[in-house]
Design a protein around this motif. Structure first.
Motif, PDB file in Angstrom:
ATOM      1  N   TYR A  89      63.053  51.808  27.816  1.00 52.82           N
ATOM      2  CA  TYR A  89      62.006  50.911  27.334  1.00 52.82           C
ATOM      3  C   TYR A  89      60.759  51.147  28.172  1.00 52.82           C
ATOM      4  CZ  TYR A  89      65.918  48.588  25.073  1.00 52.82           C
ATOM      5  OH  TYR A  89      67.022  48.324  24.306  1.00 52.82           O
ATOM      6  N   TRP A  90      59.596  51.007  27.537  1.00 50.35           N
ATOM      7  CA  TRP A  90      58.331  51.322  28.192  1.00 50.35           C
ATOM      8  C   TRP A  90      57.335  50.183  28.050  1.00 50.35           C
ATOM      9  CZ3 TRP A  90      58.181  55.733  30.998  1.00 50.35           C
ATOM     10  CH2 TRP A  90      59.137  56.717  30.711  1.00 50.35           C
ATOM     11  N   GLY A  91      56.527  50.008  29.079  1.00 49.37           N
ATOM     12  CA  GLY A  91      55.393  49.111  28.980  1.00 49.37           C
ATOM     13  C   GLY A  91      54.256  49.797  28.254  1.00 49.37           C
ATOM     14  N   GLN A  92      53.160  49.072  28.087  1.00 44.85           N
ATOM     15  CA  GLN A  92      52.030  49.597  27.338  1.00 44.85           C
ATOM     16  C   GLN A  92      51.157  50.533  28.168  1.00 44.85           C
ATOM     17  OE1 GLN A  92      52.135  46.663  28.749  1.00 44.85           O
ATOM     18  NE2 GLN A  92      50.121  46.218  29.634  1.00 44.85           N
ATOM     19  N   GLY A  93      51.353  50.521  29.465  1.00 41.09           N
ATOM     20  CA  GLY A  93      50.579  51.382  30.352  1.00 41.09           C
ATOM     21  C   GLY A  93      49.385  50.669  30.941  1.00 41.09           C
ATOM     22  N   THR A  94      49.055  51.034  32.178  1.00 44.20           N
ATOM     23  CA  THR A  94      47.882  50.482  32.836  1.00 44.20           C
ATOM     24  C   THR A  94      47.135  51.623  33.540  1.00 44.20           C
ATOM     25  OG1 THR A  94      47.094  48.764  34.372  1.00 44.20           O
ATOM     26  CG2 THR A  94      49.136  49.876  34.977  1.00 44.20           C
ATOM     27  N   GLN A  95      45.835  51.643  33.367  1.00 43.74           N
ATOM     28  CA  GLN A  95      45.029  52.743  33.893  1.00 43.74           C
ATOM     29  C   GLN A  95      44.754  52.549  35.381  1.00 43.74           C
ATOM     30  OE1 GLN A  95      43.671  55.617  32.248  1.00 43.74           O
ATOM     31  NE2 GLN A  95      43.172  56.194  34.354  1.00 43.74           N
ATOM     32  N   ASP A  98      45.955  60.829  41.973  1.00 46.80           N
ATOM     33  CA  ASP A  98      46.782  59.711  41.524  1.00 46.80           C
ATOM     34  C   ASP A  98      46.222  59.068  40.252  1.00 46.80           C
ATOM     35  OD1 ASP A  98      47.222  58.813  44.970  1.00 46.80           O
ATOM     36  OD2 ASP A  98      48.661  59.842  43.671  1.00 46.80           O
ATOM     37  N   THR A  99      45.040  59.501  39.844  1.00 46.96           N
ATOM     38  CA  THR A  99      44.443  58.969  38.619  1.00 46.96           C
ATOM     39  C   THR A  99      45.338  59.269  37.427  1.00 46.96           C
ATOM     40  OG1 THR A  99      42.168  59.148  39.431  1.00 46.96           O
ATOM     41  CG2 THR A  99      42.490  59.159  37.040  1.00 46.96           C
ATOM     42  N   ALA A 100      45.718  58.229  36.702  1.00 46.11           N
ATOM     43  CA  ALA A 100      46.643  58.384  35.577  1.00 46.11           C
ATOM     44  C   ALA A 100      46.836  57.038  34.893  1.00 46.11           C
ATOM     45  CB  ALA A 100      47.995  58.892  36.063  1.00 46.11           C
ATOM     46  N   VAL A 101      47.468  57.090  33.743  1.00 44.01           N
ATOM     47  CA  VAL A 101      47.988  55.868  33.134  1.00 44.01           C
ATOM     48  C   VAL A 101      49.406  55.682  33.679  1.00 44.01           C
ATOM     49  CG1 VAL A 101      48.607  54.675  31.019  1.00 44.01           C
ATOM     50  CG2 VAL A 101      46.617  56.196  31.060  1.00 44.01           C
ATOM     51  N   TYR A 102      49.663  54.523  34.220  1.00 45.77           N
ATOM     52  CA  TYR A 102      50.955  54.225  34.830  1.00 45.77           C
ATOM     53  C   TYR A 102      51.775  53.370  33.869  1.00 45.77           C
ATOM     54  CZ  TYR A 102      49.573  56.220  39.286  1.00 45.77           C
ATOM     55  OH  TYR A 102      49.198  57.101  40.270  1.00 45.77           O
ATOM     56  N   PHE A 103      53.025  53.789  33.656  1.00 46.00           N
ATOM     57  CA  PHE A 103      53.919  53.119  32.721  1.00 46.00           C
ATOM     58  C   PHE A 103      55.134  52.563  33.454  1.00 46.00           C
ATOM     59  CE2 PHE A 103      52.013  54.446  28.738  1.00 46.00           C
ATOM     60  CZ  PHE A 103      51.341  55.616  29.070  1.00 46.00           C
ATOM     61  N   CYS A 104      55.461  51.347  33.148  1.00 46.02           N
ATOM     62  CA  CYS A 104      56.695  50.743  33.636  1.00 46.02           C
ATOM     63  C   CYS A 104      57.837  51.199  32.724  1.00 46.02           C
ATOM     64  CB  CYS A 104      56.553  49.226  33.588  1.00 46.02           C
ATOM     65  SG  CYS A 104      58.003  48.319  34.144  1.00 46.02           S
ATOM     66  N   ASN A 105      58.999  51.421  33.331  1.00 43.43           N
ATOM     67  CA  ASN A 105      60.165  51.887  32.568  1.00 43.43           C
ATOM     68  C   ASN A 105      61.399  51.098  32.955  1.00 43.43           C
ATOM     69  OD1 ASN A 105      62.725  53.909  33.045  1.00 43.43           O
ATOM     70  ND2 ASN A 105      61.767  54.230  31.047  1.00 43.43           N
ATOM     71  N   LEU A 106      62.226  50.821  31.964  1.00 45.03           N
ATOM     72  CA  LEU A 106      63.543  50.256  32.219  1.00 45.03           C
ATOM     73  C   LEU A 106      64.562  51.141  31.542  1.00 45.03           C
ATOM     74  CD1 LEU A 106      64.751  46.659  32.329  1.00 45.03           C
ATOM     75  CD2 LEU A 106      65.967  48.241  30.842  1.00 45.03           C
ATOM     76  N   GLY A 120      47.692  45.042  37.004  1.00 47.22           N
ATOM     77  CA  GLY A 120      47.293  45.462  38.338  1.00 47.22           C
ATOM     78  C   GLY A 120      46.547  46.770  38.435  1.00 47.22           C
ATOM     79  N   GLY A 121      46.366  47.465  37.335  1.00 46.76           N
ATOM     80  CA  GLY A 121      45.613  48.712  37.403  1.00 46.76           C
ATOM     81  C   GLY A 121      44.132  48.451  37.604  1.00 46.76           C
ATOM     82  N   GLY A 122      43.370  49.541  37.766  1.00 49.29           N
ATOM     83  CA  GLY A 122      41.936  49.389  37.937  1.00 49.29           C
ATOM     84  C   GLY A 122      41.305  50.596  38.602  1.00 49.29           C
ATOM     85  N   LEU A 123      40.088  50.394  39.066  1.00 51.93           N
ATOM     86  CA  LEU A 123      39.308  51.433  39.720  1.00 51.93           C
ATOM     87  C   LEU A 123      39.306  51.188  41.225  1.00 51.93           C
ATOM     88  CD1 LEU A 123      37.282  53.815  39.574  1.00 51.93           C
ATOM     89  CD2 LEU A 123      35.470  52.103  39.300  1.00 51.93           C
ATOM     90  N   VAL A 124      39.595  52.229  41.988  1.00 51.54           N
ATOM     91  CA  VAL A 124      39.649  52.103  43.432  1.00 51.54           C
ATOM     92  C   VAL A 124      39.124  53.381  44.065  1.00 51.54           C
ATOM     93  CG1 VAL A 124      42.024  52.966  43.572  1.00 51.54           C
ATOM     94  CG2 VAL A 124      41.144  51.465  45.374  1.00 51.54           C
ATOM     95  N   GLN A 125      38.536  53.265  45.227  1.00 53.26           N
ATOM     96  CA  GLN A 125      38.064  54.444  45.935  1.00 53.26           C
ATOM     97  C   GLN A 125      39.215  55.175  46.610  1.00 53.26           C
ATOM     98  OE1 GLN A 125      34.901  53.035  48.579  1.00 53.26           O
ATOM     99  NE2 GLN A 125      33.392  53.888  47.173  1.00 53.26           N
TER     100      GLN A 125
END
Length: 120
Positions: A109-115, A89-97, A8-13
């Motif tokens: 535990y960590w996901g691979q990250g989404t920009q 808010d620009t960052a790599v976002y990581f899911c965590n459990l 779900g990551g990506g580029l947004v205005q």
């Protein structure tokens, strides 16, 4: 073991919205806390939001009122709805459990990250 896969990551205005998803699989218990962290360029990783199975939430001050975390326990999936996005808010976002197992103790535990990139 636990596997977390983000999307779900990506580029947004600036001012726009994005929705992140994180699907978990493996040994996930109902007591595990799921959440989102982010790492801006050149900075340390920081908590964005977390949620318990029961729906209790905690947000970083910087995202309160703009981001909403939710969770589908049946699917072991956590979501992050991000509205009114700002350049910062620009960052790599990581899911965590975050889990706790008898005899093992706490684990993260960590996901691979989404920009996520917010532009003018």
């Amino acid at each position: 073991q636990v596997l977390l896969v983000e999307s779900g990551g990506g580029l947004v205005q600036a001012g726009g919205s994005l929705r992140l998803s994180c699907a978990g699989s493996g040994s996930i218990f109902s007591s595990d806390v799921m959440g989102w962290y982010r790492q801006p360029p050149g900075k340390q990783r920081e908590l964005v939001a977390r949620i318990t199975t029961g729906g209790s939430t905690h947000y970083a001050d910087s995202v309160k009122g703009r981001f909403t975390i939710s969770r589908d326990n049946a699917k072991n999936t956590v979501y992050l709805q991000m509205n009114m996005l700002k350049l910062e808010d620009t960052a790599v976002y990581f899911c965590n459990l975050h889990s706790f197992r008898a005899g093992v103790g706490p684990s993260d535990y960590w996901g691979q990250g989404t920009q996520v990139t917010v532009s003018t």
